[in-house]
Design a protein around this motif. Structure first.
Motif, short mmCIF file in Angstrom:
data_model
loop_
_atom_site.label_atom_id
_atom_site.label_comp_id
_atom_site.label_asym_id
_atom_site.label_seq_id
_atom_site.Cartn_x
_atom_site.Cartn_y
_atom_site.Cartn_z
N UNK A 88 33.18 33.14 18.81
CA UNK A 88 33.24 33.23 17.14
C UNK A 88 34.13 32.86 16.10
N UNK A 89 34.99 33.83 15.86
CA UNK A 89 36.29 34.23 15.86
C UNK A 89 37.28 33.44 16.12
N UNK A 90 37.14 32.30 17.49
CA UNK A 90 38.25 32.03 17.96
C UNK A 90 38.95 30.64 16.85
N UNK A 91 37.80 29.36 17.10
CA UNK A 91 38.11 29.01 16.12
C UNK A 91 39.21 28.99 15.00
N UNK A 92 38.85 29.95 14.46
CA UNK A 92 39.48 30.19 12.73
C UNK A 92 41.22 31.15 13.41
N UNK A 93 40.96 31.67 14.38
CA UNK A 93 42.42 31.79 15.17
C UNK A 93 43.54 31.35 15.53
N UNK A 94 42.79 29.92 16.34
CA UNK A 94 43.68 28.64 16.48
C UNK A 94 44.01 28.17 15.46
N UNK A 95 43.06 27.89 14.65
CA UNK A 95 43.50 27.31 12.83
C UNK A 95 44.44 27.80 12.87
N UNK A 96 44.66 29.07 12.45
CA UNK A 96 45.97 29.69 11.86
C UNK A 96 47.43 29.94 12.27
N UNK A 152 47.91 26.88 15.18
CA UNK A 152 48.26 25.85 14.48
C UNK A 152 48.69 25.91 13.68
N UNK A 153 48.65 26.08 12.74
CA UNK A 153 48.75 25.42 11.12
C UNK A 153 49.92 26.36 10.75
N UNK A 154 50.38 27.39 11.92
CA UNK A 154 52.30 28.18 11.53
C UNK A 154 52.85 27.67 12.40
N UNK A 155 52.02 26.94 13.69
CA UNK A 155 52.93 26.20 14.59
C UNK A 155 53.32 25.13 14.31
N UNK A 156 52.40 24.47 13.51
CA UNK A 156 52.98 22.72 13.27
C UNK A 156 52.54 22.51 11.49
N UNK A 157 52.60 22.92 10.76
CA UNK A 157 52.18 22.76 9.74
C UNK A 157 52.23 21.63 9.01
N UNK A 194 46.41 16.11 12.95
CA UNK A 194 45.10 15.74 13.73
C UNK A 194 45.03 16.16 15.33
N UNK A 195 46.29 16.49 15.51
CA UNK A 195 46.36 17.29 17.62
C UNK A 195 45.47 18.78 16.81
N UNK A 196 46.03 19.54 15.70
CA UNK A 196 45.81 20.86 15.63
C UNK A 196 44.19 20.91 15.24
N UNK A 197 43.64 19.66 14.65
CA UNK A 197 42.93 19.00 13.79
C UNK A 197 41.54 19.06 15.11
N UNK A 198 42.02 18.62 15.82
CA UNK A 198 40.74 18.57 16.64
C UNK A 198 40.58 19.62 17.73
N UNK A 199 41.54 20.40 18.17
CA UNK A 199 42.00 21.72 19.03
C UNK A 199 41.24 22.28 18.55
#
Length: 164
Positions: free
Chosen positions: A90-98, A100-105, A50-55
């Motif tokens: 515009x690409x920052x949220x996409x990069x962040x999502x990838x 954070x998914x890798x760091x906190x799967x 949930x923290x990654x999704x909020x970020x």
């Protein structure tokens, strides 16, 4: 009661602190589940952190606000640098999502029905450990169903070439 090759001691298929899988039972965190009581075992992945999704959400809202703000200023008065910065942002949220998914799967989960109720048996973020526990549970169920319990396929003996 099936016994292992040690003569009376159940064959241990997996053992780490807090988790033991034998041919007779699955023991995790002090809870014991007899192997015959585990019905419909299955695997799943937990919900994303949930923290990654909020970020990611906050980042997307922030960049959308910037874009809207620049739009009110007048897109015709923006220079090339502003357009490039807006496109990169515009690409920052996409990069962040990838990232954070890798760091906190999401966690790997092992579920089974116990007395008709879905029960979470085991959860971990370590894929290798999850695979070992899942394979141990499969082997234990096969042994419990067939009644054939003996030495595990893999033992701790190290192969040595014959001496010449």
């Amino acid at each position: 009661m099936p016994a292992g090759a040690g003569g009376g001691i159940p064959t241990v298929l997996y053992r780490k602190p807090g988790l033991t899988v034998t041919v007779n039972e699955f023991v995790v965190g002090g809870r014991r589940y007899p192997m015959r009581a585990l019905n419909r075992p299955r695997t799943a992945r937990s919900a994303p952190d949930p923290l990654a999704a909020r970020i990611v959400l906050i980042s997307a809202v922030a960049w959308t606000s910037v874009a809207v703000g620049l739009g009110f200023r007048g897109l015709d008065r923006m220079g090339l640098a502003s357009y490039l910065a807006l496109a990169a942002g515009a690409g920052v949220p996409v990069v962040l999502a990838g990232l954070l998914r890798r760091l906190r799967p999401p966690d790997h989960e092992l579920w089974a029905d116990v007395q008709g109720q879905p029960t979470l048996l085991f959860r971990t973020d370590e894929e290798h450990q999850f695979g070992q526990v899942t394979r141990a549970l499969i082997r234990a169920r096969e042994a419990a169903e067939s009644g054939a319990v003996g030495k595990p396929l893999a033992d701790s003996a190290v192969w040595q070439p014959p001496a010449r």
